[in-house]
Design a protein around this motif. Sequence first.
Motif, mmCIF file in Angstrom:
data_model
loop_
_atom_site.group_PDB
_atom_site.id
_atom_site.type_symbol
_atom_site.label_atom_id
_atom_site.label_comp_id
_atom_site.label_asym_id
_atom_site.label_seq_id
_atom_site.Cartn_x
_atom_site.Cartn_y
_atom_site.Cartn_z
ATOM 1 N N GLY A 46 -0.792 7.114 -2.750
ATOM 2 C CA GLY A 46 -0.524 5.446 -2.427
ATOM 3 C C GLY A 46 0.438 4.889 -3.421
ATOM 4 N N LEU A 47 0.983 5.690 -4.417
ATOM 5 C CA LEU A 47 1.844 5.185 -5.607
ATOM 6 C C LEU A 47 3.224 4.668 -5.029
ATOM 7 C CD1 LEU A 47 0.807 7.427 -8.333
ATOM 8 C CD2 LEU A 47 -0.007 5.033 -8.063
ATOM 9 N N LEU A 48 3.672 5.427 -3.819
ATOM 10 C CA LEU A 48 4.882 5.226 -3.340
ATOM 11 C C LEU A 48 4.921 3.741 -2.792
ATOM 12 C CD1 LEU A 48 6.423 8.287 -1.813
ATOM 13 C CD2 LEU A 48 7.464 7.002 -3.986
ATOM 14 N N ALA A 49 3.848 3.680 -1.818
ATOM 15 C CA ALA A 49 3.679 2.399 -1.130
ATOM 16 C C ALA A 49 3.532 1.107 -2.237
ATOM 17 C CB ALA A 49 2.392 2.329 -0.186
ATOM 18 N N LYS A 50 2.824 1.510 -3.398
ATOM 19 C CA LYS A 50 2.558 0.505 -4.221
ATOM 20 C C LYS A 50 3.633 0.087 -5.170
ATOM 21 C CE LYS A 50 -0.524 -0.444 -8.151
ATOM 22 N NZ LYS A 50 -1.503 -0.020 -8.946
ATOM 23 N N TYR A 51 4.462 0.819 -5.175
ATOM 24 C CA TYR A 51 5.610 0.630 -6.160
ATOM 25 C C TYR A 51 6.973 0.673 -5.707
ATOM 26 C CZ TYR A 51 2.338 1.225 -10.069
ATOM 27 O OH TYR A 51 1.259 1.185 -10.892
ATOM 28 N N CYS A 52 7.214 1.100 -4.596
ATOM 29 C CA CYS A 52 8.437 1.138 -3.896
ATOM 30 C C CYS A 52 8.217 0.487 -2.635
ATOM 31 C CB CYS A 52 8.835 2.823 -3.616
ATOM 32 S SG CYS A 52 8.858 3.636 -4.967
ATOM 33 N N THR B 55 11.456 15.400 -8.790
ATOM 34 C CA THR B 55 11.233 14.556 -7.812
ATOM 35 C C THR B 55 10.710 14.763 -6.464
ATOM 36 O OG1 THR B 55 12.866 13.244 -8.851
ATOM 37 C CG2 THR B 55 12.120 12.264 -6.771
ATOM 38 N N LEU B 56 11.156 15.709 -6.111
ATOM 39 C CA LEU B 56 10.790 16.412 -4.590
ATOM 40 C C LEU B 56 9.585 16.850 -4.673
ATOM 41 C CD1 LEU B 56 12.160 16.608 -1.708
ATOM 42 C CD2 LEU B 56 12.638 19.149 -2.630
ATOM 43 N N CYS B 57 8.977 17.542 -5.610
ATOM 44 C CA CYS B 57 7.766 18.163 -5.782
ATOM 45 C C CYS B 57 6.549 17.226 -6.202
ATOM 46 C CB CYS B 57 7.774 19.227 -7.026
ATOM 47 S SG CYS B 57 8.600 20.824 -6.428
ATOM 48 N N MET B 58 7.172 16.209 -6.662
ATOM 49 C CA MET B 58 6.027 14.936 -6.998
ATOM 50 C C MET B 58 5.822 13.977 -6.005
ATOM 51 S SD MET B 58 4.693 15.364 -9.866
ATOM 52 C CE MET B 58 4.999 16.576 -11.196
ATOM 53 N N LEU B 59 6.931 13.952 -4.701
ATOM 54 C CA LEU B 59 6.707 12.927 -3.839
ATOM 55 C C LEU B 59 5.451 13.177 -2.853
ATOM 56 C CD1 LEU B 59 10.550 12.698 -2.507
ATOM 57 C CD2 LEU B 59 8.991 10.894 -3.357
ATOM 58 N N PRO B 60 4.969 14.326 -2.616
ATOM 59 C CA PRO B 60 3.752 14.365 -1.688
ATOM 60 C C PRO B 60 2.682 13.638 -2.298
ATOM 61 C CG PRO B 60 4.980 16.472 -1.653
ATOM 62 C CD PRO B 60 5.789 15.737 -2.658
ATOM 63 N N GLY B 61 2.605 13.904 -3.684
ATOM 64 C CA GLY B 61 1.444 13.355 -4.626
ATOM 65 C C GLY B 61 1.445 12.153 -4.808
ATOM 66 N N LEU B 62 2.787 11.562 -5.015
ATOM 67 C CA LEU B 62 2.889 10.039 -5.048
ATOM 68 C C LEU B 62 2.527 9.198 -3.774
ATOM 69 C CD1 LEU B 62 6.218 10.165 -7.173
ATOM 70 C CD2 LEU B 62 3.968 9.220 -7.815
ATOM 71 N N TYR B 63 2.880 10.148 -2.665
ATOM 72 C CA TYR B 63 2.729 9.493 -1.175
ATOM 73 C C TYR B 63 1.383 9.316 -0.959
ATOM 74 C CZ TYR B 63 2.580 8.904 3.715
ATOM 75 O OH TYR B 63 2.577 8.491 5.060
ATOM 76 N N ARG B 64 0.561 10.434 -1.168
ATOM 77 C CA ARG B 64 -0.676 10.597 -0.787
ATOM 78 C C ARG B 64 -1.697 9.797 -1.596
ATOM 79 N NH1 ARG B 64 -1.459 16.954 0.888
ATOM 80 N NH2 ARG B 64 -0.107 16.757 2.768
#
Length: 190
Positions: A167-173, A156-165
């Motif tokens: 836009g998937l974090l903003a979209k789903y969370c 999870t920690l290693c995937m967070l930068p990619g998810l953030y950049r």
Amino acid sequence: MSGDAGSLKRSIEGWREIVILTDSVLSWEKEWYPAVTSGTLSVFFLIIWTQDPNMLTLLSMIGLLVTLLDYAVPRIQAKLFPENSWSPEKERKLENICQELMFVRTGLGRVCERISVFKESSPLMYLSGVVVSLYLVSYLGALFSGFFVSYLFLITLCMLPGLYRRGLLAKYCGGIILKIGEFVKAKKLE
């Protein structure tokens, strides 16, 4: 660049090419980088799982690996990446990475500060929150192996930068973050 980010940049000078490459992989600049990240971590954890070392041996081996990398990487980098291959674009990218790391550090400091203020302002709520959180962690520890939980945490920690950049974090969370923000604002108004 701020003083702290400049200090960080100077301290990772021997690792600058590796830092840029790591940032590229963690931020998913290519479509297949998430597979590289998860595959590398999975193989690493699989090797540790098959060897089944005790905690002291594992910590010693990790310390040995970190020490060897700290010694070898700057020397290998100097041979693999000549000084003239360093470009202004890479310099800007390194500065951005350092500023992002300082932003994360500042954010974590603010979270710790908020927790400390919360502890002072309402110790009973703080106590109940900590007790419930620790109980949930211990419950998860009873359900799952600590090794498996560590694996999930690192993935999870290693995937967070990619998810953030991406836009998937903003979209789903984004909805969750808005709800938490509304809850915090409502608490401040009380």
